[in-house]
Design a protein around this motif. Sequence first.
Motif, short mmCIF file in Angstrom:
data_model
loop_
_atom_site.label_atom_id
_atom_site.label_comp_id
_atom_site.label_asym_id
_atom_site.label_seq_id
_atom_site.Cartn_x
_atom_site.Cartn_y
_atom_site.Cartn_z
N TRP A 30 0.86 -1.19 0.00
CA TRP A 30 0.00 0.00 0.00
C TRP A 30 0.89 1.24 0.00
CZ3 TRP A 30 -1.24 -3.96 3.65
CH2 TRP A 30 -2.36 -4.71 3.29
N PRO A 31 1.31 1.70 -1.17
CA PRO A 31 2.27 2.81 -1.26
C PRO A 31 1.83 4.10 -0.56
CG PRO A 31 2.02 1.74 -3.39
CD PRO A 31 0.97 1.16 -2.48
N ARG A 32 0.54 4.35 -0.46
CA ARG A 32 0.09 5.58 0.21
C ARG A 32 0.46 5.60 1.69
NH1 ARG A 32 -5.82 7.26 -2.06
NH2 ARG A 32 -5.13 7.74 -4.17
N ASN A 33 0.73 4.44 2.26
CA ASN A 33 1.14 4.35 3.66
C ASN A 33 2.46 5.07 3.90
OD1 ASN A 33 0.82 3.16 6.39
ND2 ASN A 33 2.71 2.14 5.80
N ALA A 34 3.22 5.31 2.84
CA ALA A 34 4.51 6.00 2.97
C ALA A 34 4.33 7.39 3.58
CB ALA A 34 5.21 6.10 1.62
N TRP A 35 3.19 8.02 3.35
CA TRP A 35 2.94 9.35 3.91
C TRP A 35 2.88 9.31 5.43
CZ3 TRP A 35 3.84 13.35 1.04
CH2 TRP A 35 3.70 13.25 -0.33
N LEU A 36 2.58 8.18 5.99
CA LEU A 36 2.58 8.00 7.44
C LEU A 36 3.90 7.40 7.92
CD1 LEU A 36 0.86 8.21 10.03
CD2 LEU A 36 0.00 5.92 9.51
N HIS A 37 4.42 6.47 7.14
CA HIS A 37 5.61 5.76 7.56
C HIS A 37 6.87 6.63 7.53
CE1 HIS A 37 9.01 2.86 6.99
NE2 HIS A 37 8.50 2.49 8.15
N ILE A 38 7.07 7.40 6.50
CA ILE A 38 8.29 8.21 6.40
C ILE A 38 8.42 9.19 7.57
CG2 ILE A 38 9.48 9.96 5.01
CD1 ILE A 38 8.57 8.33 2.53
N PRO A 39 7.36 9.94 7.95
CA PRO A 39 7.50 10.78 9.15
C PRO A 39 7.79 9.98 10.42
CG PRO A 39 5.60 11.46 7.88
CD PRO A 39 6.09 10.19 7.27
N ALA A 40 7.22 8.78 10.52
CA ALA A 40 7.48 7.93 11.69
C ALA A 40 8.96 7.53 11.72
CB ALA A 40 6.59 6.69 11.66
N VAL A 41 9.52 7.19 10.57
CA VAL A 41 10.94 6.83 10.50
C VAL A 41 11.80 8.03 10.87
CG1 VAL A 41 12.83 6.20 8.94
CG2 VAL A 41 10.66 4.96 8.84
N ILE A 42 11.45 9.20 10.35
CA ILE A 42 12.22 10.41 10.67
C ILE A 42 12.19 10.67 12.18
CG2 ILE A 42 12.27 12.93 10.40
CD1 ILE A 42 11.34 12.41 7.46
N TRP A 43 11.02 10.54 12.79
CA TRP A 43 10.90 10.74 14.23
C TRP A 43 11.77 9.73 14.98
CZ3 TRP A 43 9.79 14.13 17.73
CH2 TRP A 43 9.53 13.74 19.04
N GLY A 44 11.70 8.47 14.58
CA GLY A 44 12.51 7.44 15.22
C GLY A 44 14.00 7.70 15.08
N LEU A 45 14.41 8.16 13.90
CA LEU A 45 15.82 8.48 13.69
C LEU A 45 16.25 9.67 14.54
CD1 LEU A 45 16.10 7.99 9.84
CD2 LEU A 45 17.01 6.49 11.62
N LEU A 46 15.41 10.68 14.62
CA LEU A 46 15.75 11.85 15.44
C LEU A 46 15.92 11.45 16.91
CD1 LEU A 46 13.40 14.55 13.89
CD2 LEU A 46 15.90 14.47 13.76
N ILE A 47 15.06 10.58 17.39
CA ILE A 47 15.16 10.12 18.77
C ILE A 47 16.48 9.38 18.99
CG2 ILE A 47 14.22 8.46 20.43
CD1 ILE A 47 11.43 9.37 19.53
N ARG A 92 25.84 5.42 23.74
CA ARG A 92 25.55 6.39 22.67
C ARG A 92 25.88 5.78 21.31
NH1 ARG A 92 22.54 9.08 20.59
NH2 ARG A 92 23.13 10.90 19.43
N GLU A 93 26.97 5.05 21.25
CA GLU A 93 27.37 4.43 19.99
C GLU A 93 26.32 3.41 19.52
OE1 GLU A 93 29.43 4.62 22.70
OE2 GLU A 93 30.68 6.26 21.93
N LEU A 94 25.77 2.66 20.48
CA LEU A 94 24.74 1.69 20.13
C LEU A 94 23.48 2.38 19.63
CD1 LEU A 94 23.99 -1.27 19.98
CD2 LEU A 94 23.28 -1.17 22.35
N MET A 95 23.14 3.52 20.23
CA MET A 95 21.97 4.28 19.77
C MET A 95 22.18 4.75 18.34
SD MET A 95 20.80 6.53 23.06
CE MET A 95 19.34 7.17 22.25
N ILE A 96 23.36 5.27 18.05
CA ILE A 96 23.65 5.73 16.68
C ILE A 96 23.65 4.55 15.73
CG2 ILE A 96 25.44 6.75 15.22
CD1 ILE A 96 26.07 8.63 17.61
N GLY A 99 20.15 3.67 14.97
CA GLY A 99 19.60 4.63 14.01
C GLY A 99 20.06 4.35 12.60
N ILE A 100 21.34 4.04 12.44
CA ILE A 100 21.87 3.73 11.11
C ILE A 100 21.23 2.46 10.56
CG2 ILE A 100 23.97 3.00 9.88
CD1 ILE A 100 25.51 4.97 11.74
N PHE A 101 21.05 1.46 11.43
CA PHE A 101 20.39 0.22 11.00
C PHE A 101 18.97 0.51 10.51
CE2 PHE A 101 17.46 -3.22 12.16
CZ PHE A 101 17.92 -4.21 11.30
N VAL A 102 18.21 1.30 11.27
CA VAL A 102 16.84 1.65 10.89
C VAL A 102 16.84 2.38 9.55
CG1 VAL A 102 14.85 3.09 11.50
CG2 VAL A 102 15.92 1.65 13.23
#
Length: 110
Positions: A30-47, A92-96, A99-102
């Motif tokens: 369901w490609p339209r789900n990307a509009w929800l998923h991409i912001p969620a990924v960005i939020w997760g990466l920022l955290i 901190r290294e594990l958190m980064i 994030g890189i893995f995600v």
Amino acid sequence: MYRLIADILVLLHLGFILYVLFGGLICLRWPRNAWLHIPAVIWGLLIEFFAWRCPLTPLEIKYRELAGEAGYSTGFIEHYIIPLIYPVVLTRELMIGTGIFVLLLNVAIY
């Protein structure tokens, strides 16, 4: 009742993490789900990259304390997930690295 709310928050938190990790697979169907998923990924990466605290964590701690349970001073991942995977304290290294893995996982899926 407070313990139930705290437990529901844990499940929501875990669901969000799984969605960040694997929601790209949903987007394949369901490609339209990307509009929800991409912001969620960005939020997760920022955290992960900036060591922010997810707002669900203090909320869960608050309800645990209201239920008479002990709260905890670490974040959700450090408290629930890391002890399942690693017996060491989250660095901190594990958190980064997480994030890189995600990021790489989602780039590969997209």
